[in-house]
Scaffold this motif. Structure first.
Motif, mmCIF file in Angstrom:
data_model
loop_
_atom_site.group_PDB
_atom_site.id
_atom_site.type_symbol
_atom_site.label_atom_id
_atom_site.label_comp_id
_atom_site.label_asym_id
_atom_site.label_seq_id
_atom_site.Cartn_x
_atom_site.Cartn_y
_atom_site.Cartn_z
ATOM 1 N N SER A 62 -3.164 -14.234 22.769
ATOM 2 C CA SER A 62 -2.403 -15.389 23.279
ATOM 3 C C SER A 62 -1.874 -15.152 24.692
ATOM 4 N N GLY A 63 -2.090 -13.949 25.224
ATOM 5 C CA GLY A 63 -1.624 -13.636 26.565
ATOM 6 C C GLY A 63 -0.267 -12.961 26.615
ATOM 7 N N LYS A 64 0.315 -12.662 25.464
ATOM 8 C CA LYS A 64 1.605 -11.965 25.439
ATOM 9 C C LYS A 64 1.385 -10.473 25.683
ATOM 10 N N LYS A 65 2.239 -9.890 26.490
ATOM 11 C CA LYS A 65 2.167 -8.451 26.733
ATOM 12 C C LYS A 65 2.560 -7.754 25.439
ATOM 13 N N THR A 66 1.608 -7.041 24.848
ATOM 14 C CA THR A 66 1.752 -6.540 23.486
ATOM 15 C C THR A 66 1.649 -5.018 23.442
ATOM 16 N N LEU A 67 2.571 -4.411 22.713
ATOM 17 C CA LEU A 67 2.572 -2.975 22.473
ATOM 18 C C LEU A 67 2.496 -2.736 20.976
ATOM 19 N N VAL A 68 1.699 -1.750 20.590
ATOM 20 C CA VAL A 68 1.641 -1.320 19.195
ATOM 21 C C VAL A 68 2.051 0.147 19.159
ATOM 22 N N ILE A 69 3.051 0.438 18.347
ATOM 23 C CA ILE A 69 3.503 1.821 18.140
ATOM 24 C C ILE A 69 3.114 2.204 16.717
ATOM 25 N N ASP A 70 2.362 3.280 16.582
ATOM 26 C CA ASP A 70 1.891 3.668 15.254
ATOM 27 C C ASP A 70 1.903 5.188 15.121
ATOM 28 N N ASN A 71 2.279 5.655 13.938
ATOM 29 C CA ASN A 71 2.352 7.098 13.710
ATOM 30 C C ASN A 71 1.158 7.644 12.926
ATOM 31 N N ASP A 72 0.137 6.809 12.711
ATOM 32 C CA ASP A 72 -1.105 7.241 12.058
ATOM 33 C C ASP A 72 -0.892 7.699 10.614
ATOM 34 N N GLN A 73 0.075 7.094 9.911
ATOM 35 C CA GLN A 73 0.364 7.506 8.538
ATOM 36 C C GLN A 73 0.160 6.388 7.514
ATOM 37 N N GLY A 74 -0.457 5.284 7.915
ATOM 38 C CA GLY A 74 -0.572 4.123 7.041
ATOM 39 C C GLY A 74 -1.389 4.367 5.791
ATOM 40 N N VAL A 75 -1.040 3.664 4.741
ATOM 41 C CA VAL A 75 -1.695 3.820 3.443
ATOM 42 C C VAL A 75 -3.153 3.349 3.487
ATOM 43 N N THR A 76 -3.482 2.389 4.347
ATOM 44 C CA THR A 76 -4.862 1.900 4.431
ATOM 45 C C THR A 76 -5.802 3.004 4.902
ATOM 46 N N ARG A 77 -5.283 3.971 5.606
ATOM 47 C CA ARG A 77 -6.115 5.083 6.079
ATOM 48 C C ARG A 77 -6.617 5.946 4.919
ATOM 49 N N ARG A 78 -6.090 5.711 3.713
ATOM 50 C CA ARG A 78 -6.538 6.459 2.531
ATOM 51 C C ARG A 78 -7.269 5.560 1.539
ATOM 52 N N ALA A 79 -7.577 4.339 1.947
ATOM 53 C CA ALA A 79 -8.167 3.360 1.025
ATOM 54 C C ALA A 79 -9.682 3.266 1.167
ATOM 55 N N TRP A 80 -10.290 2.768 0.113
ATOM 56 C CA TRP A 80 -11.690 2.359 0.135
ATOM 57 C C TRP A 80 -11.646 0.888 -0.228
ATOM 58 N N VAL A 81 -12.053 0.014 0.681
ATOM 59 C CA VAL A 81 -11.845 -1.426 0.534
ATOM 60 C C VAL A 81 -13.156 -2.108 0.157
ATOM 61 N N LYS A 82 -13.158 -2.722 -1.027
ATOM 62 C CA LYS A 82 -14.346 -3.429 -1.505
ATOM 63 C C LYS A 82 -14.051 -4.897 -1.819
ATOM 64 N N ASN A 83 -12.834 -5.347 -1.501
ATOM 65 C CA ASN A 83 -12.448 -6.712 -1.858
ATOM 66 C C ASN A 83 -11.916 -7.502 -0.654
ATOM 67 N N HIS A 84 -12.343 -7.133 0.553
ATOM 68 C CA HIS A 84 -11.879 -7.810 1.763
ATOM 69 C C HIS A 84 -12.894 -8.879 2.123
ATOM 70 N N TYR A 85 -12.477 -10.120 2.192
ATOM 71 C CA TYR A 85 -13.380 -11.225 2.502
ATOM 72 C C TYR A 85 -14.191 -10.927 3.763
ATOM 73 N N GLY A 86 -15.490 -11.159 3.705
ATOM 74 C CA GLY A 86 -16.360 -10.993 4.859
ATOM 75 C C GLY A 86 -16.830 -9.571 5.097
ATOM 76 N N VAL A 87 -16.360 -8.632 4.282
ATOM 77 C CA VAL A 87 -16.740 -7.230 4.423
ATOM 78 C C VAL A 87 -17.167 -6.742 3.044
ATOM 79 N N GLU A 88 -18.418 -6.313 2.917
ATOM 80 C CA GLU A 88 -18.896 -5.891 1.601
ATOM 81 C C GLU A 88 -18.247 -4.607 1.119
ATOM 82 N N ASP A 89 -18.088 -3.654 2.021
ATOM 83 C CA ASP A 89 -17.599 -2.334 1.624
ATOM 84 C C ASP A 89 -17.210 -1.595 2.897
ATOM 85 N N ILE A 90 -15.986 -1.104 2.980
ATOM 86 C CA ILE A 90 -15.554 -0.387 4.180
ATOM 87 C C ILE A 90 -14.479 0.633 3.803
ATOM 88 N N LYS A 91 -14.529 1.751 4.471
ATOM 89 C CA LYS A 91 -13.481 2.750 4.293
ATOM 90 C C LYS A 91 -12.250 2.274 5.048
#
Length: 185
Positions: free
Chosen positions: A23-52
């Protein structure tokens, strides 16, 4: 000064960053690399058959960066009110922002430390959630929350959609009119 700072870069945070940066907003993302999705195996995400999970997070972060979102690998430890918005203090620096979107997954300690109201969680393994209204606003004007930390179901497709919703609400408030992002072929 950033327009929008997103804390957390899982599905909710990256989705919020995509919409904010596009949208043109000056955007910052701060992340500590500890999110739970980083340990998931995703097979139920619309538009994606299978992804780590790590690959899903990487793709989302690349999308946000392609639109101009800046990334900092750090741990946010405090959000303090300032004249123009907020100062996010991290272990390695400080970052000014007009609006903050918390997308911290299972973690609510930063919110609680910053005076944001919380409540007991309702999903398995989610002990506490941040209290938000239907648009994602917390009890502190200018601080928003999205995804699992805001009581949304822990599934990636749901948290990603919530991150987008909250970002659109922040952008709309900043613009003074409803923001719509819809590309056409």
């Amino acid at each position: 000064m950033y327009d929008i700072a997103v804390i957390g870069s899982g599905p909710a945070g990256a989705s919020a960053a995509i919409f904010a940066a596009k949208s043109g907003k000056k955007t910052l993302v701060i992340d500590n690399d500890q999110g739970v999705t980083r340990r998931a195996w995703v097979k139920n995400h619309y538009g994606v058959e299978d992804i780590k999970g790590p690959d899903l997070v990487e793709v989302g972060n690349k999308q946000a960066a392609a639109f101009g979102a800046e990334y900092v690998r750090d741990k946010a430890v405090e959000i303090a009110k300032s004249e123009e918005g907020f100062i996010i203090h991290s272990e390695n620096g400080s970052y000014p922002a007009k609006h903050v979107i918390l997308a911290t997954g299972f973690l609510t300690d930063l919110a609680e430390k910053s005076g944001i109201k919380t409540a007991p969680g309702t999903e398995p393994r989610v002990k506490t959630i941040i209290q938000v209204d239907s648009s994602g606003k917390t009890n502190i004007d200018g601080i928003w929350a999205a995804g699992t930390c805001a009581g949304v179901s822990v599934h990636t497709i749901i948290t990603a959609g919530d991150g987008a919703k909250v970002a659109i609400n922040v952008i709309s408030e900043m613009n003074g009119e409803r923001y719509v992002d819809h590309d056409v072929l």
